[in-house]
Design an enzyme around this catalytic site. Structure first.
Site, PDB file in Angstrom:
ATOM      1  N   CYS A   1       3.810  -4.453  -4.523  1.00 29.30           N
ATOM      2  CA  CYS A   1       4.098  -3.653  -3.327  1.00 29.30           C
ATOM      3  C   CYS A   1       5.548  -3.887  -2.910  1.00 29.30           C
ATOM      4  O   CYS A   1       5.936  -5.031  -2.613  1.00 29.30           O
ATOM      5  CB  CYS A   1       3.168  -4.038  -2.191  1.00 29.30           C
ATOM      6  SG  CYS A   1       3.662  -3.219  -0.673  1.00 29.30           S
TER       7      CYS A   1
ATOM      8  N   CYS B   1       7.630   3.860   0.553  1.00 23.41           N
ATOM      9  CA  CYS B   1       6.818   3.178  -0.469  1.00 23.41           C
ATOM     10  C   CYS B   1       7.710   2.658  -1.613  1.00 23.41           C
ATOM     11  O   CYS B   1       8.277   3.443  -2.375  1.00 23.41           O
ATOM     12  CB  CYS B   1       5.726   4.081  -1.031  1.00 23.41           C
ATOM     13  SG  CYS B   1       4.592   3.195  -2.114  1.00 23.41           S
TER      14      CYS B   1
HETATM   15  O1  PYC Z   1       5.784  -0.234  -0.830  1.00 23.39           O
HETATM   16  O2  PYC Z   1       5.049  -0.367  -2.888  1.00 23.39           O
HETATM   17  C1  PYC Z   1       4.881  -0.175  -1.689  1.00 23.39           C
HETATM   18  C2  PYC Z   1       3.515   0.157  -1.201  1.00 23.39           C
HETATM   19  C3  PYC Z   1       2.400   0.358  -1.941  1.00 23.39           C
HETATM   20  C4  PYC Z   1       1.385   0.670  -1.033  1.00 23.39           C
HETATM   21  C5  PYC Z   1       1.910   0.634   0.214  1.00 23.39           C
HETATM   22  N1  PYC Z   1       3.214   0.335   0.100  1.00 23.39           N
END
Ligand code: PYC
Length: 323
Positions: free
Chosen positions: A90, A244
């Site tokens: 993550c 993300c």
């Molecule tokens: O930032 O890789 C990320 C992530 C995955 C799910 C939520 N955030």
């Protein structure tokens, strides 16, 4: 009445929370050689702790968490969890953990660190000024495109590109799901994304590098204009408020493989609440006939608070999700 206490420090990375568990987990539930083994042991023996800290009433439907663990392979070991289970890697969580542990003096103020995650080793670069972490960049584990899967949604064919970037993503044009990404309402992404994930996983996509099944954990909706907006839905319908980290890596890899992003070229990606990550591809190679990239993503996190959570044995409600 018996009480168990859990100490956490909470951060947000571009609006996305990470609840970092500093104390309270019994050591034998984290036993293992590697971080992946420690995570698997925790899942098998102490999954109730994840539910207690992620789900209501102590957490919420979009809560995210991280558990730092010992490792002799890197400066830090960490695994990640959400309301529904665990992710192998993550990006926003890693940025949050590194920021919080350095600012609390629990990690050295070093400009370069290595972190072991269940997905593998990740190199981290940190910018610090006056004891405050200003920016964290991570070079992710290898990333590559697995395959394109076409599924039918509401009678219409929808193309999803399956990309590995520490987690398996289905990357899909928001238009094809009838979603407008620059709208104020990111919750409109949830149901179409979960339906797409079910359909894609039913189609059993394959990982061409490992030769195993590629089980998609997150769906990344991308804007069909050139805005580099995205919205990632994961777990049981959680929406990542940040762009993300691993989702950005998936996006960079697709852009590179499609010939739209040169090695070293920088891109800014915007998430659902307007926060941004910057990323680029630093290197490429070929494995099993597939282009493999090394994506680098950077962002900023802030500590939001510290908690001492109680689990009282006379509190019979437990933890729950409202669905
Ligand atoms: O930032 O890789 C990320 C992530 C995955 C799910 C939520 N955030």
């Amino acid at each position: 009445m018996e009480r168990t206490e859990f100490i956490t420090v909470d951060t947000h990375t571009g609006g996305e929370p990470t609840r970092i568990v500093l104390d309270g987990i019994e050591a034998d539930t984290l036993a293992g050689e590697t971080v992946r083994e420690r995570r698997d042991r925790f899942e098998a023996t102490a999954d109730g702790v994840r539910k207690l800290l992620m789900q209501e009433p102590r957490g919420h439907a979009d809560m995210f968490g991280a558990v730092p663990v010992p490792t002799d392979r890197a400066d830090l070991g960490v695994f990640f969890m959400d309301t529904d289970g665990y992710l192998d890697m993550c990006g926003h969580g890693l940025i949050g953990v590194v920021t919080a542990l350095i600012e609390r003096g629990e990690l050295p103020e070093a400009p370069e660190l290595t972190v072991e995650t269940p997905a593998g080793l990740v190199d981290v670069t940190v910018k610090i000024a006056d004891g405050v972490v200003r920016r964290v960049a991570f070079e992710n584990v290898d990333s590559y495109v697995c395959e394109t899967v076409t599924v039918e949604q509401d009678g219409v064919p929808v193309e999803a590109r399956i990309v590995y970037s520490g987690n398996y993503f289905a990357v899909v044009d928001a238009d094809s799901l009838g979603v407008v990404l620059n709208s104020e309402d990111a919750t409109q992404c949830i149901d179409p994304a979960l339906e797409l994930r079910r359909a894609v996983n039913d189609a059993t996509p394959e990982d061409p590098v490992t030769g195993t099944r590629a089980t998609v954990s997150a769906v990344e909706l991308t804007a069909s204009d050139d805005s580099d907006r995205s919205c990632v839905v994961f777990a049981d319908g959680s929406v990542d408020r940040s762009p993300c980290g691993t989702g950005t890596c998936a996006r960079l890899t697709l852009h590179h493989v499609d010939g739209d992003l040169a090695v070293g070229e920088r891109v800014e990606v915007t998430g659902p609440v307007g926060s941004t990550f910057e990323g680029y591809i630093t290197d490429t190679s070929v494995n099993s006939g597939v282009t493999v990239t090394s994506p680098v993503v950077s962002g900023t996190a802030h500590i939001t608070g510290e908690h001492t959570f109680y689990q009282n044995d006379d509190d019979t409600l437990g933890s729950f999700t409202l669905s």
